[in-house]
Design a protein around this motif. Structure first.
Motif, PDB file in Angstrom:
ATOM      1  N   ASN A  52       0.502  -1.526  -0.031  1.00  0.00           N
ATOM      2  CA  ASN A  52       0.060   0.142  -0.122  1.00  0.00           C
ATOM      3  C   ASN A  52       0.663   1.040   0.139  1.00  0.00           C
ATOM      4  O   ASN A  52       0.815   2.043  -1.109  1.00  0.00           O
ATOM      5  CB  ASN A  52      -0.824  -0.125   1.648  1.00  0.00           C
ATOM      6  N   VAL A 170      -7.247   4.588   1.633  1.00  0.00           N
ATOM      7  CA  VAL A 170      -6.225   3.314   1.288  1.00  0.00           C
ATOM      8  C   VAL A 170      -6.864   2.196   2.635  1.00  0.00           C
ATOM      9  O   VAL A 170      -6.846   2.299   3.377  1.00  0.00           O
ATOM     10  CB  VAL A 170      -5.311   3.089   0.539  1.00  0.00           C
ATOM     11  N   ALA A 175      -3.749  -0.889  -3.016  1.00  0.00           N
ATOM     12  CA  ALA A 175      -3.875   1.228  -3.123  1.00  0.00           C
ATOM     13  C   ALA A 175      -5.409   1.161  -3.124  1.00  0.00           C
ATOM     14  O   ALA A 175      -5.576   1.662  -4.405  1.00  0.00           O
ATOM     15  CB  ALA A 175      -3.203   2.283  -2.839  1.00  0.00           C
TER      16      ALA A 175
END
Length: 185
Positions: A52, A170, A175
């Motif tokens: 992420n 996120v 993401a």
């Protein structure tokens, strides 16, 4: 210590364990199982938040993927690599924000508990730990307290990194924007 001496009496002789010592074996087994569970779950979570962070920042992480796992077990590197990975994830997830204090508490307590503690890191029979507990209980208690406190601080680290990524919209690997970030409910 019982009058009959330590559990391992040398030359292949063992005395029967007391109820307290049997209880210690049970607690040690449960602690080892919890350690295996955490040692499996934490790197998986760390890998996901790292992915992420990379998607959020567009930058490559400072440590290559194998260090997510090797950083815990490679001697000397294990003194700083795991904390560095967490700090790197936070910098990429929340640019400009200070590193949460929980990260330093977590890592400091973890390091404090490891050298003098027991557990999966040491190939010492439980009977030897029992003998040590009879002779030097305070160092064992201090090490255990440091590790338990590190686990509690680790919960705050997980919450801080997860919250930082959620603030940026996120919610999972690669993401994907959260419903709040996209305007959908």
């Amino acid at each position: 210590m019982p009058a009959s001496g330590p559990p391992d009496q040398g030359e292949g002789k063992r005395r029967p364990l007391t109820a307290l010592e049997d209880g210690y074996h049970i607690v040690t087994t449960l602690g080892s199982a919890a350690t295996v569970l955490c040692a499996t779950a934490f790197p998986i979570w760390l890998s996901r938040v790292r992915d992420n962070a990379r998607a959020l920042s567009g930058q490559s992480p400072r440590y290559a993927r194998p260090w997510l796992y090797a950083g815990w077990i490679v001697p000397v590197a294990n003194l700083w690599v795991p904390r560095g990975i967490v700090a790197d994830i936070h910098r990429a997830s929340a640019p400009g924000e200070r590193l949460p204090h929980a990260v330093n508490w977590w890592w400091g307590l973890w390091l404090a508990g490891m050298p003098s503690g027991t557990g999966l890191m040491y190939a010492v029979p439980t009977d030897h730990v029992i003998e040590r507990a009879y002779r030097q209980v305070y160092p064992l208690l201090a090490a255990d307290a440091a590790v338990v406190a590190a686990v509690v601080a680790g919960v705050f680290v997980v919450r801080a990194l997860t919250a930082a990524q959620r603030r940026r919209g996120v919610d999972s690997v690669r993401a994907r924007p959260t419903a709040e970030a996209t305007g959908r409910a």
